[in-house]
Design a protein around this motif. Structure first.
Motif, PDB file in Angstrom:
ATOM      1  N   GLN A 236       0.405  -1.393  -0.057  1.00 52.44           N
ATOM      2  CA  GLN A 236      -0.093   0.055   0.253  1.00 52.44           C
ATOM      3  C   GLN A 236       0.966   1.164   0.066  1.00 52.44           C
ATOM      4  OE1 GLN A 236      -3.508   0.133  -0.356  1.00 52.44           O
ATOM      5  NE2 GLN A 236      -3.089  -1.876  -0.719  1.00 52.44           N
ATOM      6  N   ASN A 237       2.311   1.333   0.438  1.00 56.71           N
ATOM      7  CA  ASN A 237       2.890   2.694   0.936  1.00 56.71           C
ATOM      8  C   ASN A 237       3.674   2.839  -0.674  1.00 56.71           C
ATOM      9  OD1 ASN A 237       2.469   2.803   3.287  1.00 56.71           O
ATOM     10  ND2 ASN A 237       4.376   1.934   3.786  1.00 56.71           N
ATOM     11  N   ASP A 238       3.701   1.413  -1.207  1.00 60.51           N
ATOM     12  CA  ASP A 238       4.345   1.992  -2.981  1.00 60.51           C
ATOM     13  C   ASP A 238       3.144   2.367  -3.733  1.00 60.51           C
ATOM     14  OD1 ASP A 238       7.117   0.463  -1.726  1.00 60.51           O
ATOM     15  OD2 ASP A 238       6.182  -0.844  -1.749  1.00 60.51           O
ATOM     16  N   ILE A 239       2.066   2.505  -3.499  1.00 59.95           N
ATOM     17  CA  ILE A 239       1.260   1.998  -4.112  1.00 59.95           C
ATOM     18  C   ILE A 239       0.323   4.163  -3.492  1.00 59.95           C
ATOM     19  CG2 ILE A 239      -1.221   2.446  -4.731  1.00 59.95           C
ATOM     20  CD1 ILE A 239      -1.188  -0.805  -3.634  1.00 59.95           C
ATOM     21  N   LYS A 240       0.944   4.600  -2.535  1.00 60.86           N
ATOM     22  CA  LYS A 240       0.678   5.418  -2.473  1.00 60.86           C
ATOM     23  C   LYS A 240       1.823   6.631  -3.027  1.00 60.86           C
ATOM     24  CE  LYS A 240      -1.776   4.550   1.740  1.00 60.86           C
ATOM     25  NZ  LYS A 240      -2.012   4.970   3.166  1.00 60.86           N
ATOM     26  N   ALA A 241       2.744   6.098  -3.239  1.00 64.32           N
ATOM     27  CA  ALA A 241       4.232   6.944  -3.573  1.00 64.32           C
ATOM     28  C   ALA A 241       3.911   7.018  -4.853  1.00 64.32           C
ATOM     29  CB  ALA A 241       6.013   6.127  -3.398  1.00 64.32           C
ATOM     30  N   LEU A 242       3.383   5.975  -6.049  1.00 58.74           N
ATOM     31  CA  LEU A 242       3.202   5.913  -6.821  1.00 58.74           C
ATOM     32  C   LEU A 242       2.369   6.799  -7.701  1.00 58.74           C
ATOM     33  CD1 LEU A 242       3.611   1.788  -8.466  1.00 58.74           C
ATOM     34  CD2 LEU A 242       4.864   3.952  -8.755  1.00 58.74           C
ATOM     35  N   GLU A 243       1.056   6.294  -6.747  1.00 58.38           N
ATOM     36  CA  GLU A 243      -0.042   7.513  -7.409  1.00 58.38           C
ATOM     37  C   GLU A 243       0.295   9.184  -7.010  1.00 58.38           C
ATOM     38  OE1 GLU A 243      -3.877   5.277  -6.079  1.00 58.38           O
ATOM     39  OE2 GLU A 243      -3.244   6.518  -4.142  1.00 58.38           O
ATOM     40  N   GLU A 244       1.086   9.198  -6.284  1.00 57.00           N
ATOM     41  CA  GLU A 244       2.042  11.208  -5.619  1.00 57.00           C
ATOM     42  C   GLU A 244       2.454  11.520  -6.704  1.00 57.00           C
ATOM     43  OE1 GLU A 244       3.512  10.268  -2.531  1.00 57.00           O
ATOM     44  OE2 GLU A 244       2.368  10.389  -1.553  1.00 57.00           O
ATOM     45  N   LYS A 245       3.491  10.591  -7.934  1.00 54.41           N
ATOM     46  CA  LYS A 245       3.674  10.669  -8.641  1.00 54.41           C
ATOM     47  C   LYS A 245       2.991  11.190 -10.334  1.00 54.41           C
ATOM     48  CE  LYS A 245       8.141   8.161  -7.769  1.00 54.41           C
ATOM     49  NZ  LYS A 245       8.493   7.416  -7.752  1.00 54.41           N
ATOM     50  N   GLY A 246       1.750  10.684 -10.135  1.00 57.59           N
ATOM     51  CA  GLY A 246       1.183  10.955 -11.445  1.00 57.59           C
ATOM     52  C   GLY A 246       0.395   9.624 -11.549  1.00 57.59           C
ATOM     53  N   ILE A 247       0.857   8.716 -11.100  1.00 52.88           N
ATOM     54  CA  ILE A 247       0.845   6.949 -11.762  1.00 52.88           C
ATOM     55  C   ILE A 247      -0.874   6.472 -11.296  1.00 52.88           C
ATOM     56  CG2 ILE A 247       1.560   5.161 -12.480  1.00 52.88           C
ATOM     57  CD1 ILE A 247       4.298   5.878 -11.660  1.00 52.88           C
ATOM     58  N   THR A 248      -1.878   6.660 -12.345  1.00 53.12           N
ATOM     59  CA  THR A 248      -3.402   5.580 -11.679  1.00 53.12           C
ATOM     60  C   THR A 248      -3.354   5.169 -12.292  1.00 53.12           C
ATOM     61  OG1 THR A 248      -3.981   7.475 -13.241  1.00 53.12           O
ATOM     62  CG2 THR A 248      -3.622   7.634 -10.647  1.00 53.12           C
ATOM     63  N   GLY A 249      -4.156   3.398 -12.418  1.00 57.79           N
ATOM     64  CA  GLY A 249      -4.773   3.718 -13.453  1.00 57.79           C
ATOM     65  C   GLY A 249      -4.489   2.143 -13.810  1.00 57.79           C
ATOM     66  N   PRO A 250      -4.376   1.321 -14.758  1.00 56.21           N
ATOM     67  CA  PRO A 250      -4.180   0.069 -15.309  1.00 56.21           C
ATOM     68  C   PRO A 250      -2.037   0.348 -15.465  1.00 56.21           C
ATOM     69  CG  PRO A 250      -5.208   0.716 -16.572  1.00 56.21           C
ATOM     70  CD  PRO A 250      -4.741   1.366 -16.096  1.00 56.21           C
ATOM     71  N   ALA A 251      -1.580   1.808 -15.793  1.00 55.93           N
ATOM     72  CA  ALA A 251      -0.311   1.848 -14.998  1.00 55.93           C
ATOM     73  C   ALA A 251      -0.117   1.824 -14.024  1.00 55.93           C
ATOM     74  CB  ALA A 251      -0.296   3.292 -16.309  1.00 55.93           C
ATOM     75  N   LEU A 252      -0.510   2.387 -13.515  1.00 53.49           N
ATOM     76  CA  LEU A 252      -0.132   2.207 -11.968  1.00 53.49           C
ATOM     77  C   LEU A 252      -0.081   0.209 -11.804  1.00 53.49           C
ATOM     78  CD1 LEU A 252      -1.456   4.090  -8.922  1.00 53.49           C
ATOM     79  CD2 LEU A 252      -0.901   1.353  -8.246  1.00 53.49           C
ATOM     80  N   ARG A 253      -1.051  -0.321 -11.802  1.00 51.62           N
ATOM     81  CA  ARG A 253      -0.790  -1.806 -11.444  1.00 51.62           C
ATOM     82  C   ARG A 253       0.732  -2.338 -12.458  1.00 51.62           C
ATOM     83  NH1 ARG A 253      -3.286  -6.854 -10.424  1.00 51.62           N
ATOM     84  NH2 ARG A 253      -4.784  -4.828  -9.318  1.00 51.62           N
ATOM     85  N   ALA A 254       1.156  -1.560 -13.318  1.00 49.62           N
ATOM     86  CA  ALA A 254       2.182  -2.225 -14.671  1.00 49.62           C
ATOM     87  C   ALA A 254       3.444  -1.871 -13.577  1.00 49.62           C
ATOM     88  CB  ALA A 254       1.894  -1.360 -15.256  1.00 49.62           C
ATOM     89  N   ALA A 255       3.196  -0.460 -13.017  1.00 53.61           N
ATOM     90  CA  ALA A 255       4.694   0.251 -12.786  1.00 53.61           C
ATOM     91  C   ALA A 255       4.483  -0.861 -11.399  1.00 53.61           C
ATOM     92  CB  ALA A 255       4.400   1.483 -12.599  1.00 53.61           C
ATOM     93  N   LEU A 256       3.809  -0.858 -10.581  1.00 51.72           N
ATOM     94  CA  LEU A 256       4.214  -1.517  -9.404  1.00 51.72           C
ATOM     95  C   LEU A 256       4.663  -3.260  -9.283  1.00 51.72           C
ATOM     96  CD1 LEU A 256       3.545  -1.324  -6.477  1.00 51.72           C
ATOM     97  CD2 LEU A 256       1.436  -2.924  -6.631  1.00 51.72           C
ATOM     98  N   TYR A 257       4.445  -3.611 -10.518  1.00 54.05           N
ATOM     99  CA  TYR A 257       4.812  -5.341 -11.098  1.00 54.05           C
ATOM    100  C   TYR A 257       5.571  -5.604 -11.560  1.00 54.05           C
ATOM    101  CZ  TYR A 257       0.267  -8.209 -10.764  1.00 54.05           C
ATOM    102  OH  TYR A 257      -1.262  -8.344 -10.144  1.00 54.05           O
ATOM    103  N   ARG A 258       6.522  -3.533 -12.134  1.00 51.41           N
ATOM    104  CA  ARG A 258       8.415  -3.638 -12.659  1.00 51.41           C
ATOM    105  C   ARG A 258       8.546  -3.916 -10.953  1.00 51.41           C
ATOM    106  NH1 ARG A 258       5.544  -0.889 -17.162  1.00 51.41           N
ATOM    107  NH2 ARG A 258       5.943   1.088 -15.568  1.00 51.41           N
TER     108      ARG A 258
END
Length: 353
Positions: A236-258
């Motif tokens: 969850q903390n990593d997801i919040k960090a990505l969202e703060e960078k403007g990464i949302t939607g399917p791109a967020l899941r892809a970025a988290l997986y990478r």
């Protein structure tokens, strides 16, 4: 994929491009013409035609690599010439926009199957998603039967992936030709409204039709979603960090997986799970009634090793390891589809052996 050209290298961006199709040994690729229910009357039909235009444009730019085909005979000629044969199917009856004559139009444009519904029902056929939720009427209307009959007349295969169980059986009572289930799996191994029960598999075999197995992890492995849920909960903390960078939607899941490749590698099922589904369909319906319907570029997760269209030889290897005979593997890899395509094209009914 929107905004991408498949005659370019799309590795890491999409599942499919011409070079990887060739690497995967693909002779025929069926391209799904698709839009969702947000494309209403006045938009869906024109958008479908624009997608067909795009495929034709790719073929025109790459005449030595790709050829749009309209018959089994043209397919064989394209393969003999060293080109990948391209075929189109429309995934969603809403693209007819309630006009029976649009069946004829799409057939003339080269469309050789129509998926009667997507997740959204039409006014004349109910989807699996809506039937399960109890949304509205179930099955085919009289107009829906006219659609199926017109498809039989012109030589367009009826596709029953995405349709509800009532619609499924209504079509089998209406169609005089073998049907297609283009991208679904076995409900006995993975209970899901998009998969076929054993009774449906037996009815499909009686019709002479073929189910082509979807590679989507959620349709293959009933434990997949729980593994993903646990993974998401732990980050969850990593997801919040990505969202703060403007990464949302399917791109967020892809970025988290990478970001966590070792962990995400354990989320997807092994290839053996796909082969288990093949085994089950063969056991229940017979070898003449199963094929591959990957749904590449329409799914977010596939079995480990089947990352894109270049990996099909791994399925052949796995089938050989399960002692499938060459002639049976050929049926799974396309022979069964070719049989029902010919049956619909020439106006004959193929009964199960």
């Amino acid at each position: 994929m929107e905004g991408m050209a498949m005659d370019q290298d799309l590795t890491g961006k999409a599942h499919t491009d011409l070079a990887r199709l060739k690497k995967g040994g693909m002779d025929l690729q069926v391209f799904a013409v698709f839009c969702d229910e947000t494309y209403g009357p006045g938009r869906a039909f024109s958008f479908a035609n624009a997608q067909i235009d795009s495929l034709e444009a790719v073929a025109k730019r790459n005449p030595d690599k790709l050829q749009v085909v309209y018959s089994p005979e043209q397919m064989q000629a394209a393969i003999k010439a060293g080109r990948i044969a391209a075929l189109t199917g429309v995934e969603g009856g809403h693209m007819l926009e309630e006009k029976l004559e649009n069946v004829n139009h799409f057939y003339q444009r080269g469309v050789r199957y129509l998926t009667l519904t997507w997740n959204n029902s039409t006014t004349w056929a109910s989807s699996a998603a809506d039937e399960v939720k109890g949304n509205g009427r179930k099955g085919l209307t009289d107009f829906g039967r006219q659609i199926v009959q017109r498809m039989n007349q012109v030589g367009m295969i009826v596709d029953l992936s995405h349709v509800g169980e009532k619609t499924f059986y209504d079509v089998l009572q209406t169609s005089t030709k073998p049907v297609l289930v283009s991208h679904s799996c076995a409900a006995a191994l993975c209970p899901h409204s998009r998969n076929l029960t054993d009774d449906q598999l037996k009815a499909l075999a009686k019709n002479g039709g073929v189910v082509h197995l979807n590679f989507f992890s959620e349709f293959l492995d009933s434990t997949y979603n729980q593994r993903v849920k646990s993974f998401i909960g732990a980050h969850q903390n990593d997801i919040k960090a990505l969202e703060e960078k403007g990464i949302t939607g399917p791109a967020l899941r892809a970025a988290l997986y990478r970001q966590f490749p070792k962990e995400t590698a354990t989320l997807n099922p092994p290839i053996s799970v796909l082969i288990d589904h093949i085994d089950h369909v063969v056991k229940v319906a017979g070898i003449d009634h199963v094929g591959l319907g990957s749904d590449y570029d329409g799914i977010s997760s596939a079995p480990t090793g089947l990352e894109d269209v270049s990996t099909y030889p791994l399925i052949t290897k796995a089938l050989l390891e399960r002692a499938y005979k060459k002639k049976d593997i050929e049926k799974i890899l396309g022979g069964n589809f070719l049989r029902i395509w010919k049956a619909n094209s020439v106006g004959t009914t193929v009964a199960s052996k």
